[in-house]
Design a protein around this motif. Structure first.
Motif, PDB file in Angstrom:
ATOM      1  N   SER A 113       0.785  -1.239   0.000  1.00  8.47           N
ATOM      2  CA  SER A 113       0.000   0.000   0.000  1.00  8.47           C
ATOM      3  C   SER A 113       0.816   1.287   0.000  1.00  8.47           C
ATOM      4  CB  SER A 113      -0.933   0.000   1.221  1.00  8.47           C
ATOM      5  OG  SER A 113      -1.850   1.037   1.181  1.00  8.47           O
ATOM      6  N   PHE A 114       2.016   1.256   0.561  1.00 13.05           N
ATOM      7  CA  PHE A 114       2.786   2.494   0.766  1.00 13.05           C
ATOM      8  C   PHE A 114       4.008   2.543  -0.136  1.00 13.05           C
ATOM      9  CE2 PHE A 114       6.009   5.088   2.761  1.00 13.05           C
ATOM     10  CZ  PHE A 114       5.304   6.179   3.259  1.00 13.05           C
ATOM     11  N   PRO A 115       4.139   3.608  -0.957  1.00 11.04           N
ATOM     12  CA  PRO A 115       3.190   4.699  -1.197  1.00 11.04           C
ATOM     13  C   PRO A 115       2.168   4.318  -2.272  1.00 11.04           C
ATOM     14  CG  PRO A 115       5.185   5.086  -2.427  1.00 11.04           C
ATOM     15  CD  PRO A 115       5.414   3.815  -1.655  1.00 11.04           C
ATOM     16  N   SER A 116       1.159   5.148  -2.460  1.00 12.10           N
ATOM     17  CA  SER A 116       0.123   4.888  -3.458  1.00 12.10           C
ATOM     18  C   SER A 116       0.688   5.025  -4.865  1.00 12.10           C
ATOM     19  CB  SER A 116      -1.031   5.871  -3.275  1.00 12.10           C
ATOM     20  OG  SER A 116      -1.888   5.864  -4.396  1.00 12.10           O
ATOM     21  N   ILE A 161      -7.765  11.853  -8.196  1.00  9.26           N
ATOM     22  CA  ILE A 161      -7.327  10.456  -8.311  1.00  9.26           C
ATOM     23  C   ILE A 161      -6.875   9.932  -6.951  1.00  9.26           C
ATOM     24  CG2 ILE A 161      -5.521   8.948  -9.252  1.00  9.26           C
ATOM     25  CD1 ILE A 161      -5.701  10.607 -11.851  1.00  9.26           C
ATOM     26  N   GLY A 162      -6.099  10.718  -6.232  1.00  9.84           N
ATOM     27  CA  GLY A 162      -5.674  10.314  -4.896  1.00  9.84           C
ATOM     28  C   GLY A 162      -6.850  10.166  -3.953  1.00  9.84           C
ATOM     29  N   THR A 163      -7.791  11.096  -4.036  1.00  5.11           N
ATOM     30  CA  THR A 163      -8.987  11.033  -3.195  1.00  5.11           C
ATOM     31  C   THR A 163      -9.802   9.781  -3.490  1.00  5.11           C
ATOM     32  OG1 THR A 163      -9.085  13.456  -3.152  1.00  5.11           O
ATOM     33  CG2 THR A 163     -11.074  12.267  -2.497  1.00  5.11           C
ATOM     34  N   SER A 164      -9.870   9.409  -4.778  1.00  4.78           N
ATOM     35  CA  SER A 164     -10.636   8.215  -5.161  1.00  4.78           C
ATOM     36  C   SER A 164     -10.052   6.955  -4.543  1.00  4.78           C
ATOM     37  CB  SER A 164     -10.677   8.075  -6.686  1.00  4.78           C
ATOM     38  OG  SER A 164      -9.428   7.656  -7.216  1.00  4.78           O
ATOM     39  N   SER A 183      -2.357   8.453   4.288  1.00  2.90           N
ATOM     40  CA  SER A 183      -0.901   8.631   4.369  1.00  2.90           C
ATOM     41  C   SER A 183      -0.192   7.989   3.179  1.00  2.90           C
ATOM     42  CB  SER A 183      -0.364   8.067   5.682  1.00  2.90           C
ATOM     43  OG  SER A 183      -0.828   6.743   5.901  1.00  2.90           O
ATOM     44  N   ASP A 184      -0.765   6.920   2.608  1.00  2.00           N
ATOM     45  CA  ASP A 184      -0.205   6.319   1.392  1.00  2.00           C
ATOM     46  C   ASP A 184      -0.289   7.297   0.231  1.00  2.00           C
ATOM     47  OD1 ASP A 184       0.075   3.925   2.806  1.00  2.00           O
ATOM     48  OD2 ASP A 184      -1.870   3.172   2.142  1.00  2.00           O
TER      49      ASP A 184
END
Length: 249
Positions: free
Chosen positions: A135-138, A179-182, A192-193
């Motif tokens: 998961s980290f980072p996205s 996109i990040g919010t989705s 945080s990812d």
């Protein structure tokens, strides 16, 4: 000092400033990664998740799915081919082609490296929204910032008309954020990812654009960069020597 030397010196200072800014973001990423590994971001993650998912509905689900696909590997790959054709065939920008490949391709490899370095599990696994692996980072956040950020750079660099340049920059910037919010809304990543993906993507993009600008400037400028910087800082150095005894020894 003539006009060319002044412009070259200022450009060189801007490049150094960009490297300094990238260094600050590296420190910021390292601090965030440490907090994640020590599991000290739980309150932040839960707070953001509650806000993002507060207006969940079937319609919003569909909208977020569309946006998350715009940051997916297949979509960015097809879009990258189009950008490469524009850079290589229409603009004949060989350096642009090279650094676009390095930025997007290298960014993908860097994402995989970071994921396997930190080994953070996802909040949920869902293959339909490409939510597999670590998961980290996205990867969506990092990849979209690098790709769409490079496109923003091209829009600005090619000096488009203001009615094209500013709306395009605003829309692409909003797309990166959405996109990040989705990814948070769909449960594919912790906030945080996503934040880490943006920071890492910005670092990688900045380093590539700095290198690209350096090469293009160095190949076109009639003034060697080091000489230009020396000419620009020369008067400042003379003032410092007069005011501070240590430098006059």
């Amino acid at each position: 000092m003539d006009k060319n030397e002044k412009l070259a010196g200022l450009a060189f200072l801007l490049l150094l400033g960009g490297l300094g800014l990238a260094s600050l973001f590296i420190v910021l990423f390292a601090e965030l990664a440490e907090e994640v590994m020590e599991k000290e971001v739980g309150l932040f993650d839960n707070f953001v998740i509650q806000i993002v998912q507060a207006s969940s509905s079937a319609t919003v689900d569909t909208i977020m799915f569309v946006f998350t696909e715009m940051g997916s590997v297949w979509f960015l790959t097809l879009s990258s081919i189009i950008i490469l054709l524009v850079l290589g065939v229409k603009m004949k920008d060989k350096w642009g082609v090279l650094f676009f490949i390095i930025a997007v391709g290298g960014g993908s490899l860097l994402t995989l490296l970071l994921k396997h370095l930190y080994l953070r599990e996802r909040p949920s696994i869902n293959e339909e929204i490409d939510a597999i692996g670590y998961s980290f980072p996205s990867g969506h956040s990092m990849g979209s910032l690098i790709f769409y950020g490079f496109v923003i750079y091209l829009v600005i660099r090619t000096r488009q008309q203001p009615w094209i340049q500013w709306p395009a920059t605003a829309v692409l910037s909003l797309l990166i954020i959405t996109i990040g919010t989705s990814r948070i809304y769909l449960g594919a990543h912790f906030p945080s990812d996503v934040l880490a993906g943006y920071i890492a993507g910005l670092i990688w993009l900045m380093l590539n654009l700095i290198a690209l600008e350096w090469i293009q400037w160095h190949s076109k400028s009639p003034v060697p960069p080091v000489r230009a910087l020396r000419q620009l800082l020369g008067p400042l150095y003379k003032i410092i020597r007069k005011k501070i005894p240590f430098f006059s020894k």
